[in-house]
Design a protein around this motif. Structure first.
Motif, mmCIF file in Angstrom:
data_model
loop_
_atom_site.group_PDB
_atom_site.id
_atom_site.type_symbol
_atom_site.label_atom_id
_atom_site.label_comp_id
_atom_site.label_asym_id
_atom_site.label_seq_id
_atom_site.Cartn_x
_atom_site.Cartn_y
_atom_site.Cartn_z
ATOM 1 N N LEU A 237 0.833 -1.203 0.000
ATOM 2 C CA LEU A 237 0.000 0.000 0.000
ATOM 3 C C LEU A 237 0.869 1.255 0.000
ATOM 4 C CD1 LEU A 237 -2.675 1.548 0.543
ATOM 5 C CD2 LEU A 237 -2.327 1.071 2.958
ATOM 6 N N LEU A 238 1.960 1.217 0.766
ATOM 7 C CA LEU A 238 2.843 2.377 0.879
ATOM 8 C C LEU A 238 3.585 2.626 -0.437
ATOM 9 C CD1 LEU A 238 4.011 4.574 2.661
ATOM 10 C CD2 LEU A 238 5.554 2.895 3.678
ATOM 11 N N THR A 239 4.078 1.566 -1.054
ATOM 12 C CA THR A 239 4.721 1.728 -2.362
ATOM 13 C C THR A 239 3.731 2.313 -3.373
ATOM 14 O OG1 THR A 239 6.353 -0.022 -2.065
ATOM 15 C CG2 THR A 239 5.710 0.466 -4.326
ATOM 16 N N ARG A 240 2.526 1.748 -3.388
ATOM 17 C CA ARG A 240 1.512 2.214 -4.357
ATOM 18 C C ARG A 240 1.170 3.688 -4.135
ATOM 19 N NH1 ARG A 240 1.752 -1.100 -8.580
ATOM 20 N NH2 ARG A 240 1.239 -3.257 -8.085
ATOM 21 N N ALA A 241 1.049 4.089 -2.872
ATOM 22 C CA ALA A 241 0.722 5.490 -2.577
ATOM 23 C C ALA A 241 1.867 6.407 -3.007
ATOM 24 C CB ALA A 241 0.425 5.655 -1.090
ATOM 25 N N LEU A 242 3.098 5.982 -2.710
ATOM 26 C CA LEU A 242 4.252 6.831 -3.053
ATOM 27 C C LEU A 242 4.363 7.050 -4.552
ATOM 28 C CD1 LEU A 242 6.769 5.352 -0.495
ATOM 29 C CD2 LEU A 242 6.264 7.800 -0.713
ATOM 30 N N VAL A 243 4.234 5.972 -5.331
ATOM 31 C CA VAL A 243 4.424 6.130 -6.778
ATOM 32 C C VAL A 243 3.210 6.784 -7.441
ATOM 33 C CG1 VAL A 243 6.108 4.257 -6.937
ATOM 34 C CG2 VAL A 243 3.677 3.772 -7.376
ATOM 35 N N SER B 25 -0.827 14.853 0.727
ATOM 36 C CA SER B 25 0.059 13.685 0.623
ATOM 37 C C SER B 25 -0.692 12.394 0.325
ATOM 38 C CB SER B 25 0.839 13.523 1.925
ATOM 39 O OG SER B 25 1.525 12.287 1.943
ATOM 40 N N ASP B 26 -0.157 11.613 -0.630
ATOM 41 C CA ASP B 26 -0.628 10.238 -0.818
ATOM 42 C C ASP B 26 -0.006 9.333 0.238
ATOM 43 O OD1 ASP B 26 -2.211 10.290 -3.415
ATOM 44 O OD2 ASP B 26 -0.360 11.253 -4.059
ATOM 45 N N MET B 27 1.298 9.533 0.475
ATOM 46 C CA MET B 27 2.019 8.677 1.415
ATOM 47 C C MET B 27 1.363 8.676 2.795
ATOM 48 S SD MET B 27 5.917 9.029 2.885
ATOM 49 C CE MET B 27 5.357 10.034 4.267
ATOM 50 N N ALA B 28 0.910 9.859 3.228
ATOM 51 C CA ALA B 28 0.327 9.970 4.569
ATOM 52 C C ALA B 28 -0.954 9.142 4.695
ATOM 53 C CB ALA B 28 0.042 11.435 4.901
ATOM 54 N N VAL B 29 -1.689 8.997 3.598
ATOM 55 C CA VAL B 29 -2.910 8.181 3.626
ATOM 56 C C VAL B 29 -2.538 6.726 3.914
ATOM 57 C CG1 VAL B 29 -4.910 7.386 2.281
ATOM 58 C CG2 VAL B 29 -4.108 9.755 2.053
ATOM 59 N N ALA B 30 -1.487 6.254 3.222
ATOM 60 C CA ALA B 30 -1.028 4.880 3.461
ATOM 61 C C ALA B 30 -0.505 4.732 4.887
ATOM 62 C CB ALA B 30 0.062 4.517 2.458
ATOM 63 N N MET B 31 0.247 5.708 5.366
ATOM 64 C CA MET B 31 0.781 5.649 6.734
ATOM 65 C C MET B 31 -0.356 5.580 7.758
ATOM 66 S SD MET B 31 4.102 5.603 6.772
ATOM 67 C CE MET B 31 5.618 6.151 5.957
ATOM 68 N N ARG B 32 -1.449 6.277 7.466
ATOM 69 C CA ARG B 32 -2.599 6.270 8.383
ATOM 70 C C ARG B 32 -3.247 4.887 8.412
ATOM 71 N NH1 ARG B 32 -5.211 5.736 11.815
ATOM 72 N NH2 ARG B 32 -7.040 6.834 12.640
ATOM 73 N N VAL B 33 -3.374 4.263 7.230
ATOM 74 C CA VAL B 33 -3.953 2.917 7.179
ATOM 75 C C VAL B 33 -3.059 1.938 7.943
ATOM 76 C CG1 VAL B 33 -4.581 0.988 5.661
ATOM 77 C CG2 VAL B 33 -5.136 3.339 4.991
ATOM 78 N N LEU B 34 -1.758 2.124 7.824
ATOM 79 C CA LEU B 34 -0.804 1.194 8.429
ATOM 80 C C LEU B 34 -0.524 1.507 9.901
ATOM 81 C CD1 LEU B 34 1.651 1.030 5.379
ATOM 82 C CD2 LEU B 34 0.081 -0.782 6.134
ATOM 83 N N ASP B 35 -1.184 2.530 10.446
ATOM 84 C CA ASP B 35 -0.976 2.925 11.855
ATOM 85 C C ASP B 35 0.492 3.188 12.185
ATOM 86 O OD1 ASP B 35 -3.570 3.120 12.764
ATOM 87 O OD2 ASP B 35 -3.709 0.993 13.267
ATOM 88 N N ALA B 36 1.145 3.949 11.303
ATOM 89 C CA ALA B 36 2.548 4.310 11.511
ATOM 90 C C ALA B 36 2.684 5.199 12.754
ATOM 91 C CB ALA B 36 3.079 5.045 10.285
ATOM 92 N N VAL B 37 3.900 5.251 13.276
ATOM 93 C CA VAL B 37 4.200 6.076 14.446
ATOM 94 C C VAL B 37 5.362 7.011 14.099
ATOM 95 C CG1 VAL B 37 5.000 6.062 16.846
ATOM 96 C CG2 VAL B 37 3.404 4.293 16.047
ATOM 97 N N VAL B 38 5.190 8.300 14.397
ATOM 98 C CA VAL B 38 6.209 9.298 14.083
ATOM 99 C C VAL B 38 7.115 9.479 15.294
ATOM 100 C CG1 VAL B 38 6.597 11.689 13.360
ATOM 101 C CG2 VAL B 38 4.557 10.465 12.551
ATOM 102 N N GLU B 39 8.407 9.269 15.113
ATOM 103 C CA GLU B 39 9.367 9.445 16.206
ATOM 104 C C GLU B 39 10.072 10.798 16.067
ATOM 105 O OE1 GLU B 39 10.480 4.833 17.309
ATOM 106 O OE2 GLU B 39 11.985 6.021 16.255
ATOM 107 N N THR B 40 10.201 11.498 17.191
ATOM 108 C CA THR B 40 10.766 12.849 17.135
ATOM 109 C C THR B 40 11.778 13.092 18.253
ATOM 110 O OG1 THR B 40 9.214 13.925 18.646
ATOM 111 C CG2 THR B 40 8.495 13.683 16.352
ATOM 112 N N GLY C 271 -6.919 4.468 0.401
ATOM 113 C CA GLY C 271 -5.923 3.476 0.796
ATOM 114 C C GLY C 271 -6.628 2.422 1.629
ATOM 115 N N ALA C 272 -6.374 1.152 1.321
ATOM 116 C CA ALA C 272 -7.086 0.100 2.054
ATOM 117 C C ALA C 272 -6.231 -1.141 2.209
ATOM 118 C CB ALA C 272 -8.392 -0.256 1.337
#
Lengths: 316, 198
Positions: free
Chosen positions: A90-96, A163-178, A245-246
């Motif tokens: 999903l992330l690759t597809r969103a990025l490209v 962002s397309d990438m952010a939609v995929a990150m949301r589906v994948l429950d990504a975590v942002v480290e800072t 994104g699904a």
């Protein structure tokens, strides 16, 4: 472009400290969005902190079975990475689906998350915009809104997150480290990372002043069919009118997020729960509180139809 | 108009009408950088605002790289940096210390054309020619990206090797706009050059 001073940061801590000592400083990585906005004097940093020398360009396995993506991993490298295209396609597809080859070669993972809206009124310095100049008003309201948000809007802002990438990150429950300017670190789930515009549309994320993104972490793979479907005005190199994104499992359960409709990737647990009941039920849940304009009302139907196509693809 | 303004800014870095009110900052608004372009090193002292595109055109007088939109939308400024194509208009020159920049001038010259340049001529891959340097730099990088198995929006199976098809070429070249509409001949030229290179 306004004049600015420039430094190359030697460490994450030094970068965060430099940002803390100057409220008008900005980090620069790929620069593809920041420099564009600086040319228009929408962004006017007095100091740039170049973070490209900090490393942070690796994708590593986490002890939990997921992946830690360095903040400076370029969009091209993220999309092409073996483990991403295998377990998080999903992330690759969103990025490209986003930008162009040239831009993806420069744009970074953290920069993609932080890119600004492409609302035409935000981009036109001659028009009032609450995001660009807080309190000046929203020119989009009563203006040309075909591309703009339909859910989560406010009386002060109709902008979408581009962002397309952010939609995929949301589906994948990504975590942002800072890392914060005092040197402390924290993890922000992507679900809590973006804000709705409310009456402060110029504040787009939960990041504090000077806070620096070091990585984005993906939880362990969840299997299922990964689909990213983007509907836009031309076949390539355009922002989404609507994107879906699904990740859909064999039993029909899954997760779905929508791009192009809100100030952030739009996902609702109540909508995920409706996935077994089909596209009508899911889109009804997602768009329940939508307040479209006459010009962008079509997005409500487009979400339903695109979701229908996604669910068909998942079954095939 | 925006493009013109940006160009004159970069050249006339000390233009008094744009000077910062805080004059003591002036000394810090410039940075020394060594740019490696087409195999040759250039020591430059640049206004920090200078894009790589303006450094190439206005400081090094390599005018083959073109300024179209100056906002990353048209691809006319595409150059190859450390083997990757980028928009030279959306990056600062001072961020490319000792990186290897290749421009259209570094690929071939009249009488000694690069095979991709020759293929563009053979297939009429242009009319006015303004976008052509960017198209050619981009197309060379596209062939390398396919070889490196970097996926695109046109890629079917992500587990299979990326393929050299007209659909892939069209998608991967979408960041290069040609207002003359030479697209179909550009695709033919790239496929031809890919064949002769194989």
């Amino acid at each position: 472009m306004r004049a600015f001073t420039y430094e190359r940061a030697s460490s994450v801590e030094a970068a965060a400290k430099a940002a803390a000592s100057n409220r008008d400083a900005k980090f620069i990585a790929g620069g593809t969005n920041l420099l564009d906005l600086m040319k228009l004097e929408i962004e006017t940093p007095t100091h740039l902190i170049d973070v490209n020398g900090l490393g942070l360009d690796r994708i590593e396995k986490t002890p939990e079975g997921g992946l830690r993506i360095g903040a400076l991993v370029r969009n091209t490298d993220l999309a092409a990475h073996d483990a991403i295209r295998k377990d998080y396609s999903l992330l690759t597809r969103a990025l490209v689906a986003g930008a162009s080859g040239q831009l993806r070669n420069k744009a970074t993972t953290a920069g993609n998350l932080l890119q600004r809206t492409r609302c035409p009124y935000f981009y036109d310095p001659n028009q009032p915009c609450n995001k660009r100049r807080p309190g000046s008003g929203c020119s989009a309201i009563g203006g040309i809104t075909r591309q703009l948000a339909v859910v989560g809007t406010s009386k002060d802002c109709l902008a979408t997150h581009p962002s397309d990438m952010a939609v995929a990150m949301r589906v994948l429950d990504a975590v942002v480290e800072t890392v914060r300017s005092d040197g402390s670190s924290r993890s922000i789930p992507i679900a809590e990372f973006y804000r709705l515009p409310a009456d402060t549309p110029h504040i787009e994320t939960e990041l504090e002043a000077g806070e620096f993104i070091t990585a984005v972490v993906l939880p362990a793979p969840i299997g299922g069919k990964h689909i990213y479907r983007k509907v836009r005005d031309r076949a390539s190199y355009a922002f989404a009118l609507v994107s879906i994104g699904a990740v859909i499992q064999e039993d029909g359960a899954g997760r779905v997020a929508v791009g192009g409709v809100a100030h952030k990737p739009w996902r609702m647990e109540a909508a995920d729960m409706e996935l077994a009941n089909g596209a009508h039920a899911v889109s009804a849940a997602l768009m329940a509180d939508a307040r479209p304009t006459e010009q962008n009302r079509f997005k409500i139907d487009l979400v339903r139809r695109t979701l229908g196509a996604v669910l068909n693809q998942a079954r095939s | 108009m925006a493009a013109t303004a940006a160009a004159s800014l970069a050249v006339g870095a000390d233009n008094p009408t744009r000077a910062e009110p805080n004059a003591k900052m002036d000394g810090q608004n410039r940075t020394r950088v060594t740019l490696s372009v087409n195999g040759k090193n250039h020591d430059l002292d640049l206004d920090n605002r200078t894009t790589l595109l303006d450094a190439l055109r206005e400081h090094l007088h390599l005018t083959g790289t073109k300024k179209g939109c100056d906002h990353g939308q048209c691809g006319a400024c595409t150059v190859i940096v450390d083997g990757r194509r980028i928009n030279a208009c959306l990056t600062l020159a001072i961020m490319h210390e000792e990186e290897a920049v290749t421009t259209i001038e570094g690929l071939g010259q009249p009488g000694n054309l690069h095979p991709m340049q020759a293929a563009f001529v053979r297939h009429d891959g242009f009319q006015c020619g303004y976008c052509t340097p960017g198209q050619i730099c981009s197309s060379l990088a596209v062939l390398e990206e396919i070889k490196a198995n970097i996926p695109s929006h046109a890629t079917g199976d992500l587990a299979a090797a990326a393929s050299l098809t007209p659909e892939e070429i069209r998608e991967r070249m979408s960041g290069n706009i040609c207002r003359c509409g030479a697209y179909s001949n550009i695709v033919d030229a790239i496929l031809d050059a890919a064949g002769t290179r194989a």
